[in-house]
Write a protein that holds these residues in place. Structure first.
Motif, PDB file in Angstrom:
ATOM      1  N   MET A 168       5.327 -13.717 -44.473  1.00  0.00           N
ATOM      2  CA  MET A 168       6.781 -13.654 -44.464  1.00  0.00           C
ATOM      3  C   MET A 168       7.384 -14.888 -43.794  1.00  0.00           C
ATOM      4  N   GLY A 169       6.646 -15.507 -42.872  1.00  0.00           N
ATOM      5  CA  GLY A 169       7.123 -16.750 -42.277  1.00  0.00           C
ATOM      6  C   GLY A 169       7.241 -17.850 -43.309  1.00  0.00           C
ATOM      7  N   ALA A 170       6.269 -17.902 -44.222  1.00  0.00           N
ATOM      8  CA  ALA A 170       6.323 -18.897 -45.295  1.00  0.00           C
ATOM      9  C   ALA A 170       7.432 -18.580 -46.281  1.00  0.00           C
ATOM     10  N   LEU A 171       7.640 -17.305 -46.550  1.00  0.00           N
ATOM     11  CA  LEU A 171       8.652 -16.908 -47.538  1.00  0.00           C
ATOM     12  C   LEU A 171      10.062 -17.059 -46.983  1.00  0.00           C
ATOM     13  N   LEU A 172      10.286 -16.584 -45.757  1.00  0.00           N
ATOM     14  CA  LEU A 172      11.634 -16.535 -45.195  1.00  0.00           C
ATOM     15  C   LEU A 172      11.984 -17.750 -44.339  1.00  0.00           C
ATOM     16  N   GLY A 173      10.975 -18.431 -43.801  1.00  0.00           N
ATOM     17  CA  GLY A 173      11.236 -19.537 -42.906  1.00  0.00           C
ATOM     18  C   GLY A 173      11.217 -19.098 -41.449  1.00  0.00           C
ATOM     19  N   SER A 174      11.220 -20.073 -40.557  1.00  0.00           N
ATOM     20  CA  SER A 174      11.032 -19.788 -39.133  1.00  0.00           C
ATOM     21  C   SER A 174      12.183 -18.987 -38.534  1.00  0.00           C
ATOM     22  N   LYS A 175      13.424 -19.282 -38.909  1.00  0.00           N
ATOM     23  CA  LYS A 175      14.567 -18.596 -38.312  1.00  0.00           C
ATOM     24  C   LYS A 175      14.589 -17.115 -38.688  1.00  0.00           C
ATOM     25  N   LEU A 176      14.458 -16.841 -39.988  1.00  0.00           N
ATOM     26  CA  LEU A 176      14.488 -15.450 -40.423  1.00  0.00           C
ATOM     27  C   LEU A 176      13.254 -14.691 -39.955  1.00  0.00           C
ATOM     28  N   LEU A 177      12.131 -15.402 -39.779  1.00  0.00           N
ATOM     29  CA  LEU A 177      10.941 -14.752 -39.239  1.00  0.00           C
ATOM     30  C   LEU A 177      11.221 -14.197 -37.846  1.00  0.00           C
ATOM     31  N   LEU A 178      11.831 -15.004 -36.995  1.00  0.00           N
ATOM     32  CA  LEU A 178      12.122 -14.562 -35.629  1.00  0.00           C
ATOM     33  C   LEU A 178      13.123 -13.412 -35.622  1.00  0.00           C
ATOM     34  N   VAL A 179      14.131 -13.490 -36.485  1.00  0.00           N
ATOM     35  CA  VAL A 179      15.107 -12.396 -36.571  1.00  0.00           C
ATOM     36  C   VAL A 179      14.419 -11.117 -37.026  1.00  0.00           C
ATOM     37  N   GLY A 180      13.581 -11.218 -38.054  1.00  0.00           N
ATOM     38  CA  GLY A 180      12.880 -10.047 -38.565  1.00  0.00           C
ATOM     39  C   GLY A 180      11.935  -9.432 -37.545  1.00  0.00           C
ATOM     40  N   LEU A 181      11.228 -10.275 -36.794  1.00  0.00           N
ATOM     41  CA  LEU A 181      10.320  -9.767 -35.765  1.00  0.00           C
ATOM     42  C   LEU A 181      11.096  -9.056 -34.658  1.00  0.00           C
ATOM     43  N   TYR A 182      12.202  -9.643 -34.251  1.00  0.00           N
ATOM     44  CA  TYR A 182      13.014  -9.027 -33.195  1.00  0.00           C
ATOM     45  C   TYR A 182      13.508  -7.646 -33.627  1.00  0.00           C
TER      46      TYR A 182
END
Length: 244
Positions: A168-182
């Motif tokens: 998902m980090g590759a698909l969404l990018g670093s910013k959205l990855l952090l938002v999604g994890l949070y």
């Protein structure tokens, strides 16, 4: 009460399968509600929604997140980002669709050194952001796994969660990855804590975390623009595509 019966063979069918079907239908309708004419956004949206749901179901049903399903969105994401970057290089007008445009508007200027142009484009490329998302997902989850085994002396996160975060980090990018994890960690805590207090689950029980991650990533995918606008943050590349 929690079972239905097959009309043909009479075998029991748990009501959870009906719930899975309803949730899947809701995700499908939500996906079409966010449908966009930009082909890059459409590919990422459909890949993200349905692979996240698939990984959540396998984690619930079998307690596993399979690497091939978790990494598939990452492969698609990197391919889409690479094609976008190549297209951006070959067509200067495509930069009006890039949320980094204010920072790279002089990339094709004649007075800009060619070497500087190249490195500036690499730093602003979406492929690089996808790779950073992969590395960020791996470092965060691998760190938690190692910490649990070495310091806490018990099993924590699984490597399936790690591969899902990488994909998902590759698909969404670093910013959205952090938002999604949070959001995923918050949702997981809110969902599990009442079950522990009610005695339905024990602290020592193995609890699938994939569904919580899927919820976090789906919320960041569907409602990311509202989240970033609320905090007055620049929109990630993915949401800039919604405007094209």
């Amino acid at each position: 009460f929690f079972f239905f019966y097959c009309r043909f063979c009479g075998s029991k069918i748990h009501v959870k399968h009906l719930i899975f079907e309803i949730v899947g239908f809701g995700l499908g309708m939500g996906t079409f509600a966010f449908f966009n004419t930009n082909i890059y956004f459409v590919i990422i949206l459909f890949t993200g929604v349905f692979t996240l749901y698939l990984n959540a179901l396998t984690d619930i049903e079998e307690g596993n997140i399979y690497d091939v399903f978790a990494l598939f969105p990452g492969v698609i994401g990197l391919m889409v980002r690479l094609v976008w970057d190549i297209f951006s290089v070959n067509n200067v007008h495509s930069y009006k669709y890039n949320c980094f445009a204010p920072y790279i508007n002089d990339i094709f200027a004649k007075e800009t050194p060619e070497t500087f142009q190249f490195f500036k484009h690499i730093l602003n490329s979406q492929t690089l952001d996808g790779i950073i998302g992969v590395l960020l997902g791996y470092v965060l989850f691998a760190g938690m796994i190692v910490f649990s085994k070495i310091i806490l002396k018990k099993e924590g996160m699984g490597w399936g969660d790690c591969t899902l975060a990488m994909g998902m980090g590759a698909l969404l990018g670093s910013k959205l990855l952090l938002v999604g994890l949070y959001i995923g960690f918050i949702f997981g805590g809110l969902a599990i804590t009442p079950l522990i207090f009610l005695g339905i689950l024990k602290r020592t029980d193995t609890i699938p975390f994939g569904p919580a991650l899927a919820v976090g990533f789906l919320i960041s995918l569907f409602f990311g623009p509202y989240i970033f606008n609320y905090f007055n943050l620049p929109l990630p590349w993915l949401f800039c595509l919604m405007r094209t």
